[in-house]
Scaffold this motif. Structure first.
Motif, PDB file in Angstrom:
ATOM      1  N   ARG A 290      43.277  33.156  35.795  1.00 27.88           N
ATOM      2  CA  ARG A 290      42.189  32.710  34.921  1.00 27.88           C
ATOM      3  C   ARG A 290      41.773  33.814  33.953  1.00 27.88           C
ATOM      4  O   ARG A 290      41.503  34.944  34.360  1.00 27.88           O
ATOM      5  CB  ARG A 290      40.983  32.267  35.757  1.00 27.88           C
ATOM      6  N   TYR A 291      41.657  33.453  32.675  1.00 30.05           N
ATOM      7  CA  TYR A 291      41.305  34.430  31.644  1.00 30.05           C
ATOM      8  C   TYR A 291      39.886  34.968  31.829  1.00 30.05           C
ATOM      9  O   TYR A 291      39.612  36.139  31.543  1.00 30.05           O
ATOM     10  CB  TYR A 291      41.458  33.821  30.253  1.00 30.05           C
ATOM     11  N   LEU A 292      38.972  34.125  32.297  1.00 22.25           N
ATOM     12  CA  LEU A 292      37.603  34.578  32.494  1.00 22.25           C
ATOM     13  C   LEU A 292      37.558  35.715  33.518  1.00 22.25           C
ATOM     14  O   LEU A 292      36.853  36.710  33.338  1.00 22.25           O
ATOM     15  CB  LEU A 292      36.725  33.403  32.954  1.00 22.25           C
ATOM     16  N   GLN A 293      38.355  35.575  34.568  1.00 21.69           N
ATOM     17  CA  GLN A 293      38.403  36.626  35.590  1.00 21.69           C
ATOM     18  C   GLN A 293      39.131  37.874  35.053  1.00 21.69           C
ATOM     19  O   GLN A 293      38.778  38.997  35.405  1.00 21.69           O
ATOM     20  CB  GLN A 293      39.102  36.103  36.849  1.00 21.69           C
ATOM     21  N   GLN A 294      40.153  37.679  34.197  1.00 21.91           N
ATOM     22  CA  GLN A 294      40.816  38.819  33.574  1.00 21.91           C
ATOM     23  C   GLN A 294      39.802  39.641  32.767  1.00 21.91           C
ATOM     24  O   GLN A 294      39.804  40.882  32.807  1.00 21.91           O
ATOM     25  CB  GLN A 294      41.958  38.351  32.661  1.00 21.91           C
ATOM     26  N   GLN A 295      38.930  38.932  32.032  1.00 26.23           N
ATOM     27  CA  GLN A 295      37.926  39.628  31.224  1.00 26.23           C
ATOM     28  C   GLN A 295      36.940  40.406  32.107  1.00 26.23           C
ATOM     29  O   GLN A 295      36.518  41.514  31.760  1.00 26.23           O
ATOM     30  CB  GLN A 295      37.183  38.615  30.356  1.00 26.23           C
ATOM     31  N   GLU A 296      36.594  39.842  33.240  1.00 28.49           N
ATOM     32  CA  GLU A 296      35.682  40.524  34.156  1.00 28.49           C
ATOM     33  C   GLU A 296      36.310  41.806  34.709  1.00 28.49           C
ATOM     34  O   GLU A 296      35.643  42.825  34.879  1.00 28.49           O
ATOM     35  CB  GLU A 296      35.318  39.591  35.320  1.00 28.49           C
ATOM     36  N   LEU A 297      37.608  41.752  34.979  1.00 19.12           N
ATOM     37  CA  LEU A 297      38.305  42.905  35.558  1.00 19.12           C
ATOM     38  C   LEU A 297      38.547  43.995  34.527  1.00 19.12           C
ATOM     39  O   LEU A 297      38.467  45.187  34.834  1.00 19.12           O
ATOM     40  CB  LEU A 297      39.641  42.439  36.166  1.00 19.12           C
ATOM     41  N   GLY A 298      38.893  43.615  33.297  1.00 13.78           N
ATOM     42  CA  GLY A 298      39.053  44.576  32.215  1.00 13.78           C
ATOM     43  C   GLY A 298      40.310  45.418  32.295  1.00 13.78           C
ATOM     44  O   GLY A 298      41.314  45.027  32.913  1.00 13.78           O
ATOM     45  N   PHE A 299      40.244  46.619  31.689  1.00 14.78           N
ATOM     46  CA  PHE A 299      41.415  47.470  31.527  1.00 14.78           C
ATOM     47  C   PHE A 299      41.093  48.918  31.902  1.00 14.78           C
ATOM     48  O   PHE A 299      39.944  49.353  31.837  1.00 14.78           O
ATOM     49  CB  PHE A 299      41.878  47.468  30.062  1.00 14.78           C
ATOM     50  N   THR A 300      42.129  49.655  32.253  1.00 19.43           N
ATOM     51  CA  THR A 300      42.050  51.108  32.259  1.00 19.43           C
ATOM     52  C   THR A 300      42.568  51.560  30.899  1.00 19.43           C
ATOM     53  O   THR A 300      42.888  50.734  30.039  1.00 19.43           O
ATOM     54  CB  THR A 300      42.914  51.729  33.370  1.00 19.43           C
ATOM     55  N   ALA A 301      42.699  52.857  30.694  1.00 23.94           N
ATOM     56  CA  ALA A 301      43.194  53.353  29.406  1.00 23.94           C
ATOM     57  C   ALA A 301      44.639  52.951  29.159  1.00 23.94           C
ATOM     58  O   ALA A 301      45.070  52.826  28.018  1.00 23.94           O
ATOM     59  CB  ALA A 301      43.066  54.875  29.364  1.00 23.94           C
ATOM     60  N   LYS A 302      45.398  52.723  30.239  1.00 24.22           N
ATOM     61  CA  LYS A 302      46.830  52.486  30.080  1.00 24.22           C
ATOM     62  C   LYS A 302      47.286  51.087  30.472  1.00 24.22           C
ATOM     63  O   LYS A 302      48.342  50.638  30.035  1.00 24.22           O
ATOM     64  CB  LYS A 302      47.621  53.504  30.911  1.00 24.22           C
ATOM     65  N   SER A 303      46.499  50.398  31.302  1.00 22.55           N
ATOM     66  CA  SER A 303      46.999  49.126  31.821  1.00 22.55           C
ATOM     67  C   SER A 303      45.852  48.190  32.189  1.00 22.55           C
ATOM     68  O   SER A 303      44.720  48.633  32.430  1.00 22.55           O
ATOM     69  CB  SER A 303      47.878  49.379  33.053  1.00 22.55           C
ATOM     70  N   PRO A 304      46.137  46.882  32.253  1.00 27.10           N
ATOM     71  CA  PRO A 304      45.104  45.928  32.671  1.00 27.10           C
ATOM     72  C   PRO A 304      44.854  46.028  34.171  1.00 27.10           C
ATOM     73  O   PRO A 304      45.774  46.269  34.951  1.00 27.10           O
ATOM     74  CB  PRO A 304      45.717  44.572  32.300  1.00 27.10           C
TER      75      PRO A 304
END
Length: 668
Positions: A290-304
């Motif tokens: 789910r994209y909504l959950q992807q947005q909640e998790l976010g990114f590090t400097a190098k990877s999602p």
């Protein structure tokens, strides 16, 4: 047909051929016979020849490659192409799952996909048309390889909907294509590619896109480069289905998993059966759906933080090199092979590994008795990566290539510009058996049932000494062979008999003439029509043919100049083996246009079309393209910066046209 009618028909043909191409290359479900596709393609080429302004960038005729580039321009990705974090074991996967659930809650789905071992690319479309393709590069800046990506047939040039979109995927080389490419390079004495990934990357970064077009690359799309919600998409799995509906090729070997246990089961399954795939994978990619959950998790400097890549265990193991054996191929190339203590690599026991050539053995300082690192090159060909010199006892023996052939004792020679040593004795038994094996292979005469062991046994028993003897075998002779029953003998004789009627190009390829591959054999067969006419051709006549170079021409003339080969052709003919081309030959009556029946040379830079496009149109009208100017040249078409060919044409008083005159004649 006037221009208005032609334009409508061109649009129809473009749509039809794109649909058939999608079914053939992407869905792997041919919708029409090849002959129907070829007929429609020839009709389109004819219309584009009459009306060059109707050649659209997304036409199926535009996939052959164009003028070589001098370099690749840089491309800045609108959204960075980030790398993924890695997981190497079950504990890493469970840790990833715990981190995801602690941030996004327990209601999490994962999409598990195969991690294709290829080269990541970005494909940009405007109004549904392919406008730019780039490598990943450093994630922020890649290289513009649009001209090369256009030659990959599973990349659509026009989408099924006129959308603006950037998609991302992995270009790869199938195992079969990789093996064939390395066989061709080995025959030419060229350095082999270590694995399919390197071969794919090298192919995509060719400055000459015609080389890329010949490499049979493929692609899987694994996502989009922007916000999925802009297209009304809420999940990654939904996105994969959306891009597939647009005409992209996606992998069907994926699964939506509702627990970490399902993820681990998916990994275990593909760890065990990955060797059954027709392409290489080096792991499994796990993404939060789910994209909504992807947005909640976010990114590090190098990877999602919402994705990870499970990497299969490294398939490099240690073994002892006990000996080095030499084998002689059908072209006389002598190849060293390592004999190892049996060791398990990528799920199978390996006891032999390629050492490629003498130069590589010297460069890596590999000695008999060494502890060596063994790996499967792309899970296909076992090879020696390196020797561990620090573990030597002092009893290891440096390897020296012999001066004489291990099969016939003839002196070995090194041909200028090649790394391989060769046996040039035409009566060498190893070359003869390898040549027989090639002759009956699927892409040559395709004699089913005449495998390697049967060929070797027939040769050893003195029943066959050359390819013509195959057609004189009797059932009594076959029944005397080991494990050859009545039914097998009858089936084999039927297969041999059926091969007599093969078209000339199969026979010509099967003869194993150096530098003559399947494509060269087809071009020569279509041009000359019979072995008899080909045997009388000169080097000049051969190089006058478009796509036939000096090396191939010299090799063909040398091969057919010997009395032994001419006698062999007579024996084949007396055995009722067909020596003529039975495929479709395109003929245009002389005088029906300005090109029919003429030998034409293209040189210099054209402004309104590429030389390849011009050449295709000329050939469609019956012209014969040549790469060099001679007394037999009828016409030279000179673009800007025409050099020595123009000078020679003027010296020989050959008719010379500029591009304007060419277009004028094409439009008549």
């Amino acid at each position: 047909m006037d221009r208005i009618e032609a334009e409508q028909r061109v649009i129809e043909l473009n749509d039809q051929l794109r649909g058939y191409g999608h079914a053939y290359y992407v869905l792997d479900k041919p919708a029409v016979p090849d002959a129907v596709y070829d007929q429609l393609m020839n009709e389109l080429i004819g219309l584009e020849t009459m009306y060059p302004d109707l050649i659209f960038p997304d036409s199926p005729t535009q996939r052959v490659g164009g003028t070589p580039l001098s370099n690749f321009d840089k491309v800045t990705h609108d959204q960075p192409m980030l790398s993924l974090s890695n997981a190497f074991n079950e504990e890493d996967i469970r840790d990833f799952d715990r981190r995801v659930r602690s941030a996004a809650g327990d209601e999490v789905e994962y999409v598990c996909e195969l991690k294709i071992d290829g080269l990541a690319v970005s494909l940009t479309y405007e109004d549904g048309k392919f406008v730019r393709g780039a490598t990943r590069g450093d994630g922020r800046i890649g290289e513009d390889i649009t001209v090369n990506l256009r030659t990959v047939r599973t990349i659509p040039l026009k989408l099924k909907k006129p959308v603006a979109i950037e998609v991302r995927g992995e270009v790869f080389m199938p195992k079969k294509s990789f093996l064939q490419l390395n066989e061709e390079r080995a025959e030419k004495g060229e350095e082999l590619f270590a694995n399919p990934r390197n071969a794919a990357a090298g192919s995509l970064r060719q400055l000459d896109s015609k080389i890329t077009a010949s490499r049979n690359l493929d692609v899987f799309i694994y996502g989009i480069g922007g916000d999925g919600e802009a297209y009304g998409l809420r999940e990654h799995e939904e996105t994969l289905q959306y891009v597939a509906d647009l005409g992209f090729k996606t992998s069907n070997e994926r699964q939506v998993c509702h627990s970490v246990e399902e993820v681990l089961a998916f990994i275990e399954k593909w760890t065990e059966i990955r060797s059954e795939l027709s392409y290489e994978i080096d792991g499994i990619v796990i993404k939060v759906n789910r994209y909504l959950q992807q947005q909640e998790l976010g990114f590090t400097a190098k990877s999602p933080k919402w994705a990870t890549a499970y990497k299969f265990p490294a398939e490099e193991v240690l073994s002892t090199l006990r000996d080095i054996e030499l084998s002689v191929g059908r072209t006389g190339a002598v190849t060293p092979t390592a004999i190892l203590d049996p060791v398990l690599v990528a799920g199978s026991t390996v006891q032999r590994a390629s050492l490629h050539n003498e130069d590589l053995i010297r460069e890596k300082d590999i000695r008999i008795g060494d502890q060596v690192i063994v790996r499967k090159a792309g899970d296909v060909i076992p090879e020696i990566v390196a020797s561990l010199k620090e573990l030597r006892s002092g009893e290891e023996v440096p390897f020296e290539m012999p001066e004489n052939c291990p099969a016939c004792d003839a002196e070995l020679v090194r041909i200028e510009g090649e790394v391989a040593l060769r046996c040039v004795n035409p009566k060498c038994p190893a070359q003869i058996t390898e040549g027989l094996i090639h002759f009956v292979s699927r892409n040559a005469m395709n004699i089913e049932g005449l495998g390697v062991k049967v060929i070797e046994q027939l040769y050893r028993e003195g029943l066959i000494a050359d390819i013509s003897d195959i057609y004189r075998l009797t059932k009594e002779q076959l029944l005397n062979l080991e494990r050859m029953g009545e039914k097998s003998a009858s089936n084999l004789l039927a297969a041999i008999d059926a091969s007599r009627s093969n078209s000339m190009e199969r026979l010509l390829f099967g003869l194993g003439i150096r530098h003559v591959g399947e494509k060269g054999a087809r071009i020569l067969s279509e041009h000359f029509g019979s072995i008899e006419k080909l045997m009388e051709a000169s080097v000049e006549e051969l190089t006058d043919i478009h796509e036939i170079g000096d090396k191939m021409a010299d090799s063909v003339v040398t091969y057919f100049s010997t009395e032994e080969v001419r006698a062999l052709m007579e024996r084949l003919a007396s055995a009722n083996v067909n020596l003529t081309y039975t495929g479709k030959r395109v003929r245009v009556e002389a005088g029906t246009n300005a090109f029919a029946g003429k030998k034409i040379v293209l040189t210099g830079k054209l402004e309104k079309m590429t030389r390849n496009e011009a050449g295709a149109k000329i050939e469609a009208l019956g012209g014969q393209l040549s790469g060099s100017v001679s007394k037999k040249t009828d016409l030279l078409i000179a673009g800007e910066e025409a050099g020595s060919k123009l000078a020679k044409a003027m010296e020989l008083k050959v008719d010379v046209w500029d591009e304007e005159r060419l277009i004028e004649e094409l439009n008549k």
